[in-house]
Write an enzyme that holds these catalytic residues in place. Structure first.
Site, PDB file in Angstrom:
ATOM      1  N   GLU A   1      -5.252   6.230  -7.111  1.00 20.66           N
ATOM      2  CA  GLU A   1      -5.529   5.124  -8.039  1.00 20.66           C
ATOM      3  C   GLU A   1      -6.932   5.269  -8.598  1.00 20.66           C
ATOM      4  O   GLU A   1      -7.870   5.459  -7.830  1.00 20.66           O
ATOM      5  CB  GLU A   1      -5.370   3.782  -7.338  1.00 20.66           C
ATOM      6  CG  GLU A   1      -3.926   3.492  -7.009  1.00 20.66           C
ATOM      7  CD  GLU A   1      -3.703   2.100  -6.446  1.00 20.66           C
ATOM      8  OE1 GLU A   1      -4.665   1.453  -5.993  1.00 20.66           O
ATOM      9  OE2 GLU A   1      -2.557   1.648  -6.464  1.00 20.66           O
TER      10      GLU A   1
ATOM     11  N   ARG B   1       0.847  -1.186   0.000  1.00 18.86           N
ATOM     12  CA  ARG B   1       0.000   0.000   0.000  1.00 18.86           C
ATOM     13  C   ARG B   1       0.880   1.231   0.000  1.00 18.86           C
ATOM     14  O   ARG B   1       1.766   1.375   0.839  1.00 18.86           O
ATOM     15  CB  ARG B   1      -0.931   0.024   1.223  1.00 18.86           C
ATOM     16  CG  ARG B   1      -1.928  -1.112   1.243  1.00 18.86           C
ATOM     17  CD  ARG B   1      -2.983  -0.903   0.149  1.00 18.86           C
ATOM     18  NE  ARG B   1      -3.965  -1.965   0.146  1.00 18.86           N
ATOM     19  CZ  ARG B   1      -4.006  -2.934  -0.756  1.00 18.86           C
ATOM     20  NH1 ARG B   1      -3.102  -2.992  -1.713  1.00 18.86           N
ATOM     21  NH2 ARG B   1      -4.958  -3.833  -0.712  1.00 18.86           N
TER      22      ARG B   1
ATOM     23  N   HIS C   1      -1.274  -2.866 -10.633  1.00 16.75           N
ATOM     24  CA  HIS C   1      -1.851  -3.234  -9.333  1.00 16.75           C
ATOM     25  C   HIS C   1      -2.213  -4.719  -9.299  1.00 16.75           C
ATOM     26  O   HIS C   1      -3.337  -5.094  -8.980  1.00 16.75           O
ATOM     27  CB  HIS C   1      -3.081  -2.379  -9.013  1.00 16.75           C
ATOM     28  CG  HIS C   1      -3.396  -2.364  -7.547  1.00 16.75           C
ATOM     29  ND1 HIS C   1      -3.935  -1.265  -6.943  1.00 16.75           N
ATOM     30  CD2 HIS C   1      -3.256  -3.286  -6.570  1.00 16.75           C
ATOM     31  CE1 HIS C   1      -4.119  -1.522  -5.663  1.00 16.75           C
ATOM     32  NE2 HIS C   1      -3.710  -2.739  -5.413  1.00 16.75           N
TER      33      HIS C   1
END
Length: 139
Positions: free
Chosen positions: A91, A63, A110
């Site tokens: 994002e 993260r 991702h």
């Protein structure tokens, strides 16, 4: 890893470091790998990012907000460090984000957790949804 055995560090040619302030000072590659929680958000602060040596590669795969992303962005945009990121502070990244198209930034979509094993588990869980819950006996 505080639970790793001493022989594992010896085999890897690494050393145990107990303080983050010391760890960042000579990192060629810095990969913070903790989940994002209230206690870990911003755990890698601006001082840590500024202490990374010039030329260091920062890898973000868990993260992004565990890091002070303003400091990361500042150093990346100044060509002081490089970034390989599967996760970002924003994002999806806007198309005009200054991190896009840079020579010192590698982007992945991702998907860091997408291993063969993870894909197999996902397929098994998906198939389980289509299996009957109870077998029906016919007479």
């Amino acid at each position: 890893d505080p639970f790793a055995s001493d022989p594992s560090f010896h085999r890897a040619g690494a050393r145990k470091v107990w303080h983050l302030d010391e760890l960042v000072k000579d990192a060629d590659i810095f990969v913070p790998m903790v989940p994002l929680t209230a206690n870990t958000q911003g755990i890698i602060n601006a001082d840590h990012i500024r202490a990374l040596p010039k030329g260091c590669l920062v890898v973000l795969a868990t993260r992004a907000l565990i890091c002070d992303m303003a400091a990361v962005r500042e150093r990346v945009l100044a060509d002081e460090i490089s970034l390989a990121a599967d996760v970002f502070d924003i994002e999806p990244l806007p198309l005009d984000d200054p991190l896009l198209g840079r020579h010192n930034v590698v982007h992945t979509p991702h998907n860091a957790g997408r291993t063969i094993h993870a894909n197999e588990q996902w397929a098994e869980m998906l198939m389980a949804q289509f299996r009957p819950v109870h077998s029906i006996k016919t007479s």
